[in-house]
Enzyme design. Structure first.
Site, PDB file in Angstrom:
ATOM      1  CG  ASP A   1      -2.080   0.917   1.117  1.00  0.00           C
ATOM      2  OD1 ASP A   1      -2.307   1.455   0.013  1.00  0.00           O
ATOM      3  OD2 ASP A   1      -2.782   1.128   2.130  1.00  0.00           O
TER       4      ASP A   1
ATOM      5  NE  ARG B   1      -1.568   6.496   1.138  1.00  0.00           N
ATOM      6  CZ  ARG B   1      -1.698   5.566   2.057  1.00  0.00           C
ATOM      7  NH1 ARG B   1      -1.523   5.862   3.331  1.00  0.00           N
ATOM      8  NH2 ARG B   1      -2.004   4.336   1.722  1.00  0.00           N
ATOM      9  CD1 TRP B   2       7.646   6.439  -2.093  1.00  0.00           C
ATOM     10  CD2 TRP B   2       7.309   6.930  -4.240  1.00  0.00           C
ATOM     11  NE1 TRP B   2       8.876   6.553  -2.695  1.00  0.00           N
ATOM     12  CE2 TRP B   2       8.697   6.859  -4.017  1.00  0.00           C
ATOM     13  CE3 TRP B   2       6.857   7.228  -5.541  1.00  0.00           C
ATOM     14  CZ2 TRP B   2       9.643   7.064  -5.019  1.00  0.00           C
ATOM     15  CZ3 TRP B   2       7.785   7.447  -6.545  1.00  0.00           C
ATOM     16  CH2 TRP B   2       9.159   7.363  -6.275  1.00  0.00           C
TER      17      TRP B   2
ATOM     18  NE  ARG C   1      -3.706   7.099  -7.553  1.00  0.00           N
ATOM     19  CZ  ARG C   1      -3.707   6.656  -6.290  1.00  0.00           C
ATOM     20  NH1 ARG C   1      -3.469   7.491  -5.298  1.00  0.00           N
ATOM     21  NH2 ARG C   1      -3.942   5.400  -6.036  1.00  0.00           N
TER      22      ARG C   1
ATOM     23  CG  HIS D   1       0.593   2.212  -9.424  1.00  0.00           C
ATOM     24  ND1 HIS D   1       0.297   1.830  -8.130  1.00  0.00           N
ATOM     25  CD2 HIS D   1      -0.484   2.916  -9.862  1.00  0.00           C
ATOM     26  CE1 HIS D   1      -0.910   2.276  -7.807  1.00  0.00           C
ATOM     27  NE2 HIS D   1      -1.398   2.942  -8.839  1.00  0.00           N
TER      28      HIS D   1
ATOM     29  CB  SER E   1      -8.124  -5.643  -4.187  1.00  0.00           C
ATOM     30  OG  SER E   1      -8.890  -4.482  -4.320  1.00  0.00           O
TER      31      SER E   1
ATOM     32  CD1 TRP F   1     -12.454  -5.352 -10.258  1.00  0.00           C
ATOM     33  CD2 TRP F   1     -12.007  -4.494 -12.267  1.00  0.00           C
ATOM     34  NE1 TRP F   1     -11.853  -6.332 -11.020  1.00  0.00           N
ATOM     35  CE2 TRP F   1     -11.578  -5.841 -12.259  1.00  0.00           C
ATOM     36  CE3 TRP F   1     -11.832  -3.750 -13.440  1.00  0.00           C
ATOM     37  CZ2 TRP F   1     -10.969  -6.448 -13.354  1.00  0.00           C
ATOM     38  CZ3 TRP F   1     -11.236  -4.364 -14.538  1.00  0.00           C
ATOM     39  CH2 TRP F   1     -10.816  -5.691 -14.484  1.00  0.00           C
TER      40      TRP F   1
ATOM     41  CG  LEU G   1      10.097 -16.704  -3.626  1.00  0.00           C
ATOM     42  CD1 LEU G   1       9.840 -16.771  -2.119  1.00  0.00           C
ATOM     43  CD2 LEU G   1      10.505 -15.282  -4.038  1.00  0.00           C
TER      44      LEU G   1
ATOM     45  NE  ARG H   1      -3.248  -1.522   4.214  1.00  0.00           N
ATOM     46  CZ  ARG H   1      -4.471  -1.610   3.761  1.00  0.00           C
ATOM     47  NH1 ARG H   1      -5.269  -2.538   4.220  1.00  0.00           N
ATOM     48  NH2 ARG H   1      -4.922  -0.769   2.848  1.00  0.00           N
TER      49      ARG H   1
ATOM     50  CB  SER I   1      -7.784  -4.144   2.569  1.00  0.00           C
ATOM     51  OG  SER I   1      -7.763  -2.924   3.259  1.00  0.00           O
TER      52      SER I   1
ATOM     53  CD  GLU J   1       1.788 -13.327  15.329  1.00  0.00           C
ATOM     54  OE1 GLU J   1       1.580 -12.181  15.748  1.00  0.00           O
ATOM     55  OE2 GLU J   1       1.402 -14.350  15.922  1.00  0.00           O
TER      56      GLU J   1
END
Ligand code: FPP
Length: 253
Positions: free
Chosen positions: A28, A32-33, A41, A45, A73, A77, A139, A196, A204, A215
């Site tokens: 998240d 804002r970054w 924006r 991304h 998510s 949309w 991984l 998060r 969310s 955790e």
């Protein structure tokens, strides 16, 4: 990605048993970054994808077996169409630019989420990535794309109800295992820790079933700023937690 693929095939011995086997991340704060830097924006991304590459490398180096990242998510949309298209294009670009490196580093990629609403070309791309990495044993990277926990459980219930209606399953025989096998994450262990970023403290709709005993670690950094220092802080925090899984004794698995 590490420059030497051997790092992946012969991972460092897991000296610290407190390294979580499965890390989930709600990435998240990209917007804002960017906004904090006077950028669109979309720049956030793009930096978010770079942070994802860093995270993959960190998980490989520290011996995390599974990494699940929330990249789009079911609720995203509602964002402006341009931004949605941009995030979709990022998935395509990520695959185009990183697939060979992921294969070289023995990463197995799975995309979890609904295939409904995705263009045929994107579905083919997803199938292709999964097939080309299916035999990798390093991984496990799970990209939650067009994913929502409630939608996932709803889809599972629909499938199970179909089995009951067809006479192949008796309601009395439905167990937690029946449900787990019907989720997108069938066969994947539950996350030990869910991180998060950006200071928000919510789940969310991410891995609702699977995260029952995870955790939760919240960090203030926006996702594009997530780096090794942040990762180590999360590991320290995780190591301090006592995991009881509903019991009374301290458990580590
Ligand atoms: C959250 O930031 C980020 C997203 C909804 C998209 C995340 C996408 C990436 C990190 C890259 C995608 C990677 C792939 C492989 C597709 P936000 O936009 O909600 O930030 P904000 O809360 O500051 O607005």
């Amino acid at each position: 990605m590490p420059s030497d693929p051997a790092i992946v095939r012969q991972p460092e011995p897991q000296l610290d048993p407190r390294i979580p086997a499965h890390v989930g991340v709600i990435m998240d704060g990209n917007g804002r970054w960017a906004q904090a830097r006077g950028k669109p924006r979309t720049e956030g991304h793009i930096e978010g994808v770079n942070a994802l590459r860093r995270m993959v490398e960190l998980c490989i180096r520290y011996g995390v077996a599974h990494l699940t990242v929330f990249s789009f998510s079911s609720e995203n949309w509602t964002r402006p169409k341009d931004e949605i298209n941009f995030i979709f294009s990022l998935l395509r670009r990520f695959v185009a630019s990183d697939l060979q490196k992921l294969i070289a580093h023995n990463v197995r990629v799975r995309i979890i989420g609904s295939r409904q609403g995705l263009e045929d070309s994107l579905r083919r791309l997803i199938d292709d990535v999964e097939a080309k990495t299916a035999h990798n044993t390093g991984l496990n990277l799970h990209v939650a794309f067009n994913y929502g926990g409630k939608a996932e459980i709803t889809e599972a219930v629909r499938h199970i109800a179909g089995e009951v209606a067809a006479g192949r399953l008796r309601p009395a025989d439905i167990t937690e295992g029946t449900i787990e096998r019907a989720l997108y994450t069938c066969g994947i262990p539950d996350p030990d820790v869910i991180i998060r970023t950006s200071g928000e403290q919510r789940v969310s709709n991410f891995l609702l079933w699977q995260g029952a005993y995870s955790e939760l670690v919240f960090v203030d950094e926006n996702w594009p700023d997530f780096d090794e220092e942040t990762f180590l802080r999360v590991l320290d925090e995780y190591a301090l937690r006592e995991r009881r899984f509903g019991g009374v004794e301290v458990a580590r698995r």
